[in-house]
Design an enzyme around this catalytic site. Structure first.
Site, mmCIF file in Angstrom:
data_model
loop_
_atom_site.group_PDB
_atom_site.id
_atom_site.type_symbol
_atom_site.label_atom_id
_atom_site.label_comp_id
_atom_site.label_asym_id
_atom_site.label_seq_id
_atom_site.Cartn_x
_atom_site.Cartn_y
_atom_site.Cartn_z
ATOM 1 N N ASP A 20 82.977 -32.393 -9.679
ATOM 2 C CA ASP A 20 84.065 -32.940 -9.799
ATOM 3 C C ASP A 20 83.908 -32.507 -11.707
ATOM 4 O OD1 ASP A 20 86.343 -34.187 -10.543
ATOM 5 O OD2 ASP A 20 86.017 -35.956 -10.997
ATOM 6 N N ASP A 24 87.996 -37.290 -11.419
ATOM 7 C CA ASP A 24 89.798 -37.579 -10.356
ATOM 8 C C ASP A 24 88.850 -38.577 -9.871
ATOM 9 O OD1 ASP A 24 89.268 -34.984 -9.724
ATOM 10 O OD2 ASP A 24 91.461 -34.600 -9.465
ATOM 11 N N ASP A 28 86.097 -30.050 -7.431
ATOM 12 C CA ASP A 28 86.988 -29.216 -7.838
ATOM 13 C C ASP A 28 86.070 -27.855 -8.460
ATOM 14 O OD1 ASP A 28 85.839 -28.701 -10.880
ATOM 15 O OD2 ASP A 28 87.478 -31.167 -11.181
ATOM 16 N N ASP A 97 87.801 -19.613 3.308
ATOM 17 C CA ASP A 97 88.022 -20.514 4.720
ATOM 18 C C ASP A 97 89.222 -19.405 4.919
ATOM 19 O OD1 ASP A 97 87.268 -21.836 6.627
ATOM 20 O OD2 ASP A 97 85.991 -22.996 5.687
ATOM 21 N N ASP A 193 87.858 -19.950 10.291
ATOM 22 C CA ASP A 193 88.308 -21.496 11.205
ATOM 23 C C ASP A 193 88.874 -21.522 13.109
ATOM 24 O OD1 ASP A 193 88.240 -24.524 10.179
ATOM 25 O OD2 ASP A 193 90.085 -24.021 11.552
ATOM 26 N N GLU A 248 84.230 -18.874 13.326
ATOM 27 C CA GLU A 248 83.729 -20.141 13.937
ATOM 28 C C GLU A 248 84.947 -20.144 15.564
ATOM 29 O OE1 GLU A 248 83.829 -24.948 12.858
ATOM 30 O OE2 GLU A 248 85.788 -23.647 13.093
ATOM 31 N N HIS A 320 80.005 -28.794 7.289
ATOM 32 C CA HIS A 320 81.344 -30.192 6.872
ATOM 33 C C HIS A 320 81.847 -31.228 8.656
ATOM 34 C CE1 HIS A 320 83.657 -26.862 7.989
ATOM 35 N NE2 HIS A 320 84.397 -27.141 8.174
ATOM 36 N N ASP A 321 80.780 -29.767 8.793
ATOM 37 C CA ASP A 321 81.380 -31.300 10.489
ATOM 38 C C ASP A 321 80.264 -31.482 11.057
ATOM 39 O OD1 ASP A 321 84.330 -30.070 10.480
ATOM 40 O OD2 ASP A 321 83.969 -28.243 10.992
#
Ligand code: GLC
Length: 548
Positions: A20, A24, A28, A97, A193, A248, A320-321
């Site tokens: 970051d 925030d 990013d 993605d 995806d 995917e 990430h899953d």
């Protein structure tokens, strides 16, 4: 055919949780740009960014409301161009993605589609007077009633992720144009995806069964999927050199994967399949059970054999899953460092393209979520609400979320030992794991024996030894419940890869390798090499012998 990506390693960045730059609490693009030297040091070839497009963030960016811009949380298109240039300057590639099974319900296409039954974009999504029995991957029905026009729309994921109707040629043309726009901007390809869900049986028949994936037989590898992917390949990628396409594909079989990735068919370069990350579960992902190593070898071995001469596979433990692999298939306590290196070694020495998910190269672990309030992911929150309402004990549901929840992968990247691990100066959107005081990139870079430097060596092996990228694969000791062993062979070079998936000592009975050259291991070499193939707790070794 020697496609460049066979010798490449992909690194997945989950932008929300990587770095970051503006305090925030959410990562990013400028944050990523500031960490590229770290990635170059690791030696990876391709960065895959999880979605950074404008999004209401109902499913952490996998609900896109504008395909051709950047969400202000992550920056601007100018920041994106700067990042892309900086990636290219370091000789790396950048893959985006591509989430085109569905859009956000806040995408202008859907706003138009829902506005009236006669709108020209009505048919861009799936509208029906009555729902069928399909279930959403995020609990509940896959249909939502839209009061304005009195019809239901299909959403295989959240109700804020309506499925696009790929039967409609205008939809396909719009997606193709969008993809060309990004490629013209300089991106190097796409991770696609749930791309094998694009083609639904247009009759939308009821599914059999009643579980979480009810209806799947009517949309997983559906009737026109090969046609759609071939058309996309022709319309978007033909004539562009050096791109990468990764499909995917939950529920894809080896036989289907061969078709999807046969270069002669022109569909995608490689698949991302799920069989091996579903072995440690019973009825659903929320029913964890211990992994049987023999089943893991049987599964990965079958994929190796099935794609040996045609097609190509991705190799991964994490994304990430998925929960963190060292906690899941390894040991995140006493033997964490060795187990993390072993898992990396086994994976990277298979045939296929390895994916490193951010923090995996540090041996990051699952997180100590105390209560439901600590979770952020819609999948976990919906499952908790549904299961508790149906009478499950909250503590039991929480135990399953801790083991399998996607937030395990999404805790912020651990850069250093400071308060928020160097991820942010603000308040992180998801808490940093307290173990960052020990497990962090700064410490790993400084320690030549770290998981990071082991991963760096694994990547270097793929870049320098053709046998790693191109060699054949033979599984050994299929019935052994603790040792993972296989050989790779190519042009007179043979590798033996060994891993002890246990905290005890075991001996691998594999004749002919005594005294072979140790290329890489996770223990200091013994003084008595004649000790043979005795493996210490979580020991991994890569041995080489040459045939004259
Ligand atoms: C894919 C993504 C996952 C997302 C889902 C819906 O499986 O990896 O994060 O929730 O698709 O887009």
């Amino acid at each position: 055919m020697r496609a460049w990506w066979k010798a490449a390693v992909v690194y997945q960045v989950y932008p929300r949780s990587f770095a970051d730059s503006d305090g925030d609490g959410i990562g990013d693009l400028a944050g990523i740009a500031g960490r590229l030297d770290y990635l170059a040091r690791l030696g990876v070839d391709v960065l895959w960014l999880s979605p950074v497009y404008p999004s209401p963030q109902d499913d952490a960016g996998y609900d896109i409301s504008d395909y051709q811009d950047i969400d202000p949380t992550f920056g601007t298109l100018a920041d994106f161009d700067a990042l892309l240039a900086a990636v290219h300057e370091r000789g790396m590639k950048l893959v985006l993605d591509l989430v085109v099974n569905h859009t956000s319900d806040e995408h202008p296409w859907f706003a138009q589609s829902r506005s009236s039954r006669s709108d020209p974009k009505r048919d861009w999504y799936w509208w029906r007077p009555r729902p069928n029995n399909w279930r959403s991957a995020f609990s509940g029905s896959a249909w939502e009633l839209d009061e304005a026009t009195g019809e239901h729309y299909l959403h295989l994921f959240s109700r804020k992720q309506p499925d696009l109707n790929w039967e409609n040629p205008e939809v396909r043309a719009a997606i193709h144009a969008m993809m060309r726009w990004w490629l013209d901007r300089g991106v190097d390809g796409f991770r696609m995806d749930v791309v094998n869900f694009l083609s639904k049986d247009p009759a939308l028949p009821d599914g059999s069964g009643a579980g979480a994936w009810t209806g799947a037989e009517h949309y997983v590898n559906g009737p026109r999927i090969h046609e759609f992917l071939h058309e996309m390949h022709r319309e978007v990628f033909e004539g562009r050199a050096e791109t990468l396409t990764v499909g995917e594909m939950p529920g894809v079989t080896v036989e289907e994967a061969r078709r999807f990735t046969d270069p002669a068919r022109g569909e995608v370069d490689m698949v991302f399949q799920f069989e091996h990350v579903q072995l440690d579960q019973g009825a659903s992902k929320w029913d964890p059970r211990p992994l049987d190593l023999r089943e893991l070898k049987a599964s990965l071995g079958r994929w190796q054999a099935g794609l040996a001469d045609t097609g190509w596979n991705s190799l991964y433990w994490n994304n990430h899953d998925q929960p963190r692999v060292v906690s899941r298939f390894g040991d995140d306590g006493e033997h964490r460092v060795r187990a993390a290196k072993l898992l990396g070694t086994i994976l990277h020495l298979h045939r296929g393209t390895p994916y490193v998910y951010q923090g995996e190269e540090l041996g990051m672990t699952n997180a100590p979520f105390a209560a439901i309030e600590d979770f952020r992911d819609i999948e976990s929150l919906n499952h908790y609400a549904e299961a508790v309402a149906a009478g499950s004990a909250p503590e039991e549901v929480l135990a399953a979320l801790r083991a399998r929840g996607r937030d395990n992968a999404r805790t912020p990247m651990q850069w250093d030992a400071s308060e928020h691990a160097g991820f942010t100066t603000g308040t992180p959107w998801l808490a940093v794991d307290p173990n960052h005081v020990e497990i962090n990139a700064r410490a790993a870079l400084a320690d030549p024996d770290s998981v990071f430097h082991h991963y760096r060596r694994l990547i270097e092996l793929r870049h320098t030894l053709p046998v790693v990228a191109h060699g054949d694969f033979t599984m050994l000791l299929a019935e052994h419940d603790r040792i993972y062993a296989f050989t790779r062979g190519h042009e007179g070079v043979e590798l033996l890869v060994l891993g002890n998936f246990s905290g005890g000592t075991v001996t691998a009975e594999i004749p002919g390798w005594e005294g072979a050259e140790l290329l890489l291991g996770n223990y200091a070499q013994r003084s008595e090499p004649a000790a043979g193939l005795e493996l210490r707790p979580w020991e991994a070794r890569v041995l080489r012998r040459l045939h004259r």
